[in-house]
Design a protein around this motif. Structure first.
Motif, PDB file in Angstrom:
ATOM      1  N   VAL A   1      14.353   2.743  41.332  1.00  0.00           N
ATOM      2  CA  VAL A   1      13.120   3.523  41.419  1.00  0.00           C
ATOM      3  C   VAL A   1      11.912   2.593  41.492  1.00  0.00           C
ATOM      4  O   VAL A   1      10.995   2.799  42.286  1.00  0.00           O
ATOM      5  CB  VAL A   1      13.018   4.488  40.220  1.00  0.00           C
ATOM      6  N   THR A   2      11.898   1.544  40.666  1.00  0.00           N
ATOM      7  CA  THR A   2      10.779   0.602  40.678  1.00  0.00           C
ATOM      8  C   THR A   2      10.689  -0.117  42.015  1.00  0.00           C
ATOM      9  O   THR A   2       9.611  -0.243  42.601  1.00  0.00           O
ATOM     10  CB  THR A   2      10.931  -0.420  39.534  1.00  0.00           C
ATOM     11  N   TRP A   3      11.809  -0.603  42.503  1.00  0.00           N
ATOM     12  CA  TRP A   3      11.818  -1.329  43.775  1.00  0.00           C
ATOM     13  C   TRP A   3      11.357  -0.427  44.916  1.00  0.00           C
ATOM     14  O   TRP A   3      10.549  -0.834  45.746  1.00  0.00           O
ATOM     15  CB  TRP A   3      13.213  -1.877  44.060  1.00  0.00           C
ATOM     16  N   ALA A   4      11.866   0.800  44.947  1.00  0.00           N
ATOM     17  CA  ALA A   4      11.517   1.713  46.035  1.00  0.00           C
ATOM     18  C   ALA A   4      10.025   2.049  46.019  1.00  0.00           C
ATOM     19  O   ALA A   4       9.372   2.071  47.063  1.00  0.00           O
ATOM     20  CB  ALA A   4      12.350   2.993  45.937  1.00  0.00           C
ATOM     21  N   SER A   5       9.480   2.289  44.839  1.00  0.00           N
ATOM     22  CA  SER A   5       8.055   2.641  44.781  1.00  0.00           C
ATOM     23  C   SER A   5       7.181   1.452  45.165  1.00  0.00           C
ATOM     24  O   SER A   5       6.166   1.615  45.844  1.00  0.00           O
ATOM     25  CB  SER A   5       7.687   3.152  43.393  1.00  0.00           C
ATOM     26  N   ARG A   6       7.558   0.259  44.762  1.00  0.00           N
ATOM     27  CA  ARG A   6       6.771  -0.918  45.146  1.00  0.00           C
ATOM     28  C   ARG A   6       6.906  -1.209  46.641  1.00  0.00           C
ATOM     29  O   ARG A   6       5.930  -1.560  47.294  1.00  0.00           O
ATOM     30  CB  ARG A   6       7.202  -2.128  44.330  1.00  0.00           C
ATOM     31  N   TYR A   7       8.104  -1.070  47.173  1.00  0.00           N
ATOM     32  CA  TYR A   7       8.305  -1.297  48.597  1.00  0.00           C
ATOM     33  C   TYR A   7       7.499  -0.305  49.416  1.00  0.00           C
ATOM     34  O   TYR A   7       6.844  -0.670  50.390  1.00  0.00           O
ATOM     35  CB  TYR A   7       9.791  -1.204  48.947  1.00  0.00           C
ATOM     36  N   LEU A   8       7.528   0.951  49.007  1.00  0.00           N
ATOM     37  CA  LEU A   8       6.770   1.977  49.720  1.00  0.00           C
ATOM     38  C   LEU A   8       5.271   1.681  49.646  1.00  0.00           C
ATOM     39  O   LEU A   8       4.565   1.782  50.642  1.00  0.00           O
ATOM     40  CB  LEU A   8       7.065   3.356  49.139  1.00  0.00           C
ATOM     41  N   GLY A   9       4.792   1.296  48.477  1.00  0.00           N
ATOM     42  CA  GLY A   9       3.373   0.974  48.335  1.00  0.00           C
ATOM     43  C   GLY A   9       2.953  -0.206  49.183  1.00  0.00           C
ATOM     44  O   GLY A   9       1.887  -0.200  49.803  1.00  0.00           O
ATOM     45  N   LEU A  10       3.794  -1.235  49.243  1.00  0.00           N
ATOM     46  CA  LEU A  10       3.464  -2.401  50.054  1.00  0.00           C
ATOM     47  C   LEU A  10       3.553  -2.102  51.543  1.00  0.00           C
ATOM     48  O   LEU A  10       2.788  -2.634  52.338  1.00  0.00           O
ATOM     49  CB  LEU A  10       4.377  -3.573  49.691  1.00  0.00           C
ATOM     50  N   SER A  11       4.497  -1.269  51.931  1.00  0.00           N
ATOM     51  CA  SER A  11       4.637  -0.964  53.353  1.00  0.00           C
ATOM     52  C   SER A  11       3.507  -0.067  53.855  1.00  0.00           C
ATOM     53  O   SER A  11       3.227  -0.032  55.045  1.00  0.00           O
ATOM     54  CB  SER A  11       5.988  -0.304  53.624  1.00  0.00           C
ATOM     55  N   LEU A  12       2.837   0.642  52.970  1.00  0.00           N
ATOM     56  CA  LEU A  12       1.722   1.497  53.368  1.00  0.00           C
ATOM     57  C   LEU A  12       0.387   0.753  53.292  1.00  0.00           C
ATOM     58  O   LEU A  12      -0.660   1.368  53.460  1.00  0.00           O
ATOM     59  CB  LEU A  12       1.648   2.733  52.469  1.00  0.00           C
TER      60      LEU A  12
END
Length: 99
Positions: A13-24
């Protein structure tokens, strides 16, 4: 659920939320949302700190130190100065027996 699966789920969950935030990061948001997002860090910090200040036996001392820290951060725009000043103010108040 085992502790390992719990930790794995927390990591995912942490990795996915950070990845999504960085990709946006290159996404152009409307001015309303940019202004809104500017206040998220301070809101989260306040949500973590205020309950601890209010429920402590030395709440007056902690509140005075928090006000000092807030004033220092507002005046200097330096988080470290506010944190160190708040800690220093708390210990001075404790040493003086105030609160």
């Amino acid at each position: 659920m085992t502790p390992f699966l719990t930790m794995l789920g927390m990591w995912a969950v942490t990795w996915a939320s950070r990845y999504l935030g960085l990709s946006l990061g290159g996404l152009n948001l409307p001015p309303f949302w940019l202004a809104f997002l500017r206040f998220v860090p301070i809101s989260v910090f306040a949500a973590l700190v205020v309950p601890d200040i209010a429920s402590a036996p030395d709440a007056v001392r902690r509140a005075l130190a928090a006000v000092l820290a807030g004033l220092l951060m507002w005046r200097t725009r330096q988080l470290a100065v506010g944190i160190l000043g708040g800690f220093g103010g708390y210990w001075v108040l404790r040493w003086l027996g105030i609160g």
